[in-house]
Structures are given as C-alpha cells and as structure tokens.
Design an enzyme around this catalytic site. Structure first.
Site, PDB file in Angstrom:
ATOM      1  N   ASN A 122       1.161  -1.272   0.213  1.00 49.76           N
ATOM      2  CA  ASN A 122       0.172  -0.096   0.295  1.00 49.76           C
ATOM      3  C   ASN A 122       1.251   1.498   0.177  1.00 49.76           C
ATOM      4  OD1 ASN A 122      -2.095  -1.506  -0.162  1.00 49.76           O
ATOM      5  ND2 ASN A 122      -2.620  -1.199   1.932  1.00 49.76           N
ATOM      6  N   ARG A 157      -6.511  -1.275  -7.863  1.00 52.25           N
ATOM      7  CA  ARG A 157      -6.686  -0.075  -7.213  1.00 52.25           C
ATOM      8  C   ARG A 157      -6.866   1.688  -6.885  1.00 52.25           C
ATOM      9  NH1 ARG A 157      -7.035  -0.658  -0.568  1.00 52.25           N
ATOM     10  NH2 ARG A 157      -8.013   1.556  -0.445  1.00 52.25           N
ATOM     11  N   CYS A 186      -9.284  -4.972  -5.997  1.00 58.99           N
ATOM     12  CA  CYS A 186     -10.564  -5.237  -5.971  1.00 58.99           C
ATOM     13  C   CYS A 186     -11.896  -5.271  -5.736  1.00 58.99           C
ATOM     14  CB  CYS A 186      -9.487  -6.191  -4.216  1.00 58.99           C
ATOM     15  SG  CYS A 186      -8.365  -6.695  -4.325  1.00 58.99           S
ATOM     16  N   PRO A 245     -15.395   5.234  -4.488  1.00 58.97           N
ATOM     17  CA  PRO A 245     -15.404   6.084  -4.718  1.00 58.97           C
ATOM     18  C   PRO A 245     -14.547   7.545  -4.500  1.00 58.97           C
ATOM     19  CG  PRO A 245     -17.094   6.552  -2.431  1.00 58.97           C
ATOM     20  CD  PRO A 245     -16.867   5.440  -2.880  1.00 58.97           C
ATOM     21  N   ASP A 262     -14.812  11.182  -4.975  1.00 58.72           N
ATOM     22  CA  ASP A 262     -15.130  12.034  -5.252  1.00 58.72           C
ATOM     23  C   ASP A 262     -14.011  13.171  -4.620  1.00 58.72           C
ATOM     24  OD1 ASP A 262     -16.065  10.536  -3.208  1.00 58.72           O
ATOM     25  OD2 ASP A 262     -17.302  11.835  -2.315  1.00 58.72           O
ATOM     26  N   LEU A 263     -13.297  12.739  -2.684  1.00 59.31           N
ATOM     27  CA  LEU A 263     -12.668  13.387  -2.292  1.00 59.31           C
ATOM     28  C   LEU A 263     -11.922  14.080  -3.071  1.00 59.31           C
ATOM     29  CD1 LEU A 263     -13.142  11.414   0.882  1.00 59.31           C
ATOM     30  CD2 LEU A 263     -13.811  12.957   1.092  1.00 59.31           C
ATOM     31  N   ILE A 319     -15.264   0.037   7.264  1.00 63.29           N
ATOM     32  CA  ILE A 319     -14.785   0.430   6.112  1.00 63.29           C
ATOM     33  C   ILE A 319     -15.340   0.031   4.804  1.00 63.29           C
ATOM     34  CG2 ILE A 319     -12.658   1.442   5.094  1.00 63.29           C
ATOM     35  CD1 ILE A 319     -13.185   2.012   7.814  1.00 63.29           C
TER      36      ILE A 319
END
Length: 419
Positions: free
Chosen positions: A23, A92, A116, A122, A124-125, A328
C-alpha cells in the site's frame, strides 16, 4: 488457469521475512513522476501490482531497472499520454497517477480505479481536493480527465469529509509542486502516508504533519532524485501472524514494525494468542485454548479493514461465538461463503459476519474473490484436513510477495498449478 493447491493439516515452523508495503509502493511509484532525476526504491515487493505499475511507467517513457528488491526509476522521459481504463483496470491505486500527472504536467487522463471488488470506492474526495486546488474534472466513459493547464495548481485548505488514505496521499502528491500552501484537515494517519511523505520530503518537498490529522504542504518548484527504503508491509505481517497462530508450532516473523500493528496485536492478545515481540520481529508460539472475540474495523490506528479477512480463519479455531463488522468496506464478506464450503460455521447478515469457532475445516475447491479473501483461504487451506484448491489466484499474487516459497520454507505442502 492457475490455481493454488494445498494439502493441509501440517504444522508449520521456522522464520518468514516481511516484504515492503504494497500500500506504500503503489503510491510511491506514481509519485516518482514528479522528480527530475533518478529515484531508487529499496525493499520493493515482488507482486503483480508492482509489475503492472512498472509496465505503465515504461509505456509513459520512464526508464526502469529492477534487481532483487531494488527498483530504479528515471522519470525524466515521462510523457503525459492518456492511460485508458483497459490498461490499468486491475489497479485500485491507478488514481495516484491523477495527482502525479497533475503535479508535473497540469493535466491527466486516467482510467478509473480497478482492483478488488469490495463495493463502491468513490473518488469524490480526490476530485474535491483537486478542484479546490484549481483543477477541473470530467468523465470520459471509464476515464477521468483532469486539467489545471491554464492556471496551474495552487494551494488550498481542504477538509476530508471522511477519512481516506487514498485521497490524503493523492492530495499530498498533487500539492507538493502547487503554488502556495495546502492544508489537509481530517487527514488519514496510516503509516503508508508517512512513508509517501518521507519519500517526497527526501525529494525536496516541504510536508509537515504526516501521520496526524492535519497535514501542511508548502509547494516547491522542483523535486530531485533520492533513495528510499519502503516500510515493511503491516498487512502482510498481520496475515502471517494470524497464520502462525492458526497452524504454527513456533514461527518467527521478521522485518515487522510493532507500532504499526498495535491494534491488531491487542485483539490477538484478547484471544489468548501467545507471542513475543522484539525490536523488529515477532515470535508466535504454538497456540491452544483460544477465545472467540468480536472485531470492528476502523481507520488507523484502529483495526485495519485489510486484516479482518486474514484473521477470520484463526477466529474459527477459537472457542465460542463472535462477530466481525467492517465499517470501512461493509461488502467485504465474500470470503464467508468460501469458508462455509470448507465446513466453517460462519454466515453473514446485514453486513455483519457471525462465526462459531471450534469446528475442524475440510479441504474444498474455493475461489479467491479479492486479495485479502484469498489470503484467508490460503490460511484456511493450511488449517484444513485434506486438499484445498484455490482459483482466481491473481488476486493473491497482487499483494503477497513470494507467498508460495515463503510458506514452503515453513513446511507447507503448497504449490502453484498451471491448468
């Protein structure tokens, strides 16, 4: 079609070394586009997501060299070519190219995120932050087109309506070369955010507050090359700790940062898992008389959503009943149906997972529906009596470096089969 075949029920023993954080590296590689010289990353995991990112970087004109776990990237030849959905729909983290291309070229056309299937993710942030910094955004089919070509990006005060790791990192990446100061409030605090900020600062950025809920970025004109060591993968570490507690007769996990796993380890201790924590390793003893517990995921430093699935097989060894609630990704329950095929007493209702431990698992043919579900099935297959076949393993290979070899070295009967 490739599959993983496991003959389970064997006790595992030995040592395993954790790779660099997936990550982190999926954000670090796109961020390197901002540099005007070579950047070298150490401790890069050997996973398919990295291979995909390297391919994309090379298509854009970067020169990439890889040897062992070292990745050397020269971004000076990068050109701002459109990256359509088809080329990056497995990633992702494709959205990190939004921030890096905006920061370098003032515009970007990038396919929407893949990866995944955990329900809606979204962006949008991300878009809200970019628009606050002067960019315009529009959808073109499965692609997102962003532009700040006329005015360039400028600093802004940005409040994240929900805590988001991806949006926090992406805003940092876009802001480091923007004109003026950017303030991110309600920022996510994950270790991977600190890792990306460390790389950018080592390249010449001015970022303060990474790891807190307020991050301040003062834009700079240029970023130079550097060398950076990727932090250990706390999710891989948690996965192998869970595995060690489930099937181990004494396993040491090396290259672990305990402070990144405190919430996870606290829940294991609540179960009764016996382990010894050292400076950079954790030794997990053989376990008995484990207690069922309840799990509720939360943003860092809470219990990580990425660890609820790898922990589930261990919970099935415990005595009693418990629940798992993922706040989450509430649709992160597909592993439940596959574990039930292995005779687990587990079900899901209204986004809650209900389990009763103590029943022996049996080998079965199952399917990895996402990355961490795949990890859960590997652990369950090692626990089960008989043969387990896991299909759709590309998800697993996206995030676990050398998983077959690492498990074989512990004594597992596991192999990758080409059908």
């Amino acid at each position: 079609m490739r599959k993983i075949v496991i003959n389970g029920g064997l006790p595992l023993q030995g040592e395993i070394t954790i790779s660099g954080a997936k990550n982190s590296v999926v954000a670090l590689i796109p961020a390197i586009i901002l540099a005007d010289d070579v950047v070298t990353l150490d401790c890069v995991p050997d996973i398919s997501d990295v291979a995909s990112l390297v391919e994309i970087m090379e298509l854009m004109g970067a020169t990439v060299k890889r040897y062992d776990d070292v990745l050397e990237i020269d971004p000076r030849g990068v050109q701002n070519i459109p990256m359509p959905y088809g080329k990056i729909n497995s990633l992702r983290a494709s959205y990190y190219f939004y921030g890096s291309l905006l920061g370098r070229f003032g515009e970007a056309t990038v396919g929407l995120p893949g990866g995944c299937d955990l329900g809606p993710r979204p962006i949008d942030l991300h878009l809200k932050a970019f628009e606050a910094m002067g960019a315009t955004a529009s959808y073109e089919g499965d692609n997102m087109k962003l532009s700040a070509k006329d005015t360039g990006l400028h600093g802004a005060s940005i409040y994240m309506d929900t805590v988001s790791v991806g949006a926090t990192i992406n805003t940092m990446i876009a802001a480091v070369k923007a004109n003026g100061r950017t303030i991110i409030e309600n920022a996510a605090r994950e270790p991977e955010i600190i890792d990306v900020a460390t790389l950018l600062n080592n390249m010449g950025a001015h970022i303060r507050g990474a790891g807190t809920n307020i991050i301040i970025i003062d834009g700079v004109e240029r970023l130079h090359g550097t060398r950076h060591q990727v932090i250990p993968d706390r999710i891989e570490a948690g996965t192998y700790i869970s595995l060690a507690a489930a099937v181990g007769k004494g396993i040491r996990i090396n290259n672990v940062l305990y402070e990144h796993l405190e919430g996870f380890i606290a829940k294991l201790e609540e179960m009764g898992v016996r382990m010894t924590v050292s400076e950079d390793s954790i030794f997990v003893e053989e376990q008995s008389n484990l207690k069922a517990i309840n799990i509720k995921t939360a943003p860092y430093p809470g219990f990580a959503t990425d660890l609820q699935q790898p922990l589930t097989p261990l919970l099935l060894r415990a005595n009693g009943r418990g629940t798992i609630v993922d706040t989450i990704y509430e649709k992160r329950v597909n592993h439940v149906f596959e574990l039930a095929k292995m005779d687990a007493d587990i079900s899901t209702t209204n986004g809650h997972i209900l389990y009763t431990g103590g029943r022996d698992l049996r080998g079965a043919s199952v399917k990895a529906t996402d990355l961490r579900a795949g990890a859960a099935l590997v652990i369950a297959g090692l626990m089960a009596e008989g043969k387990t076949e896991i299909t759709n393993i590309e998800f697993i290979l996206r995030g676990y470096s050398d998983i077959i070899e690492k498990l074989r070295n512990l004594g597992a009967d596991i192999r990758l089969v080409e059908d």
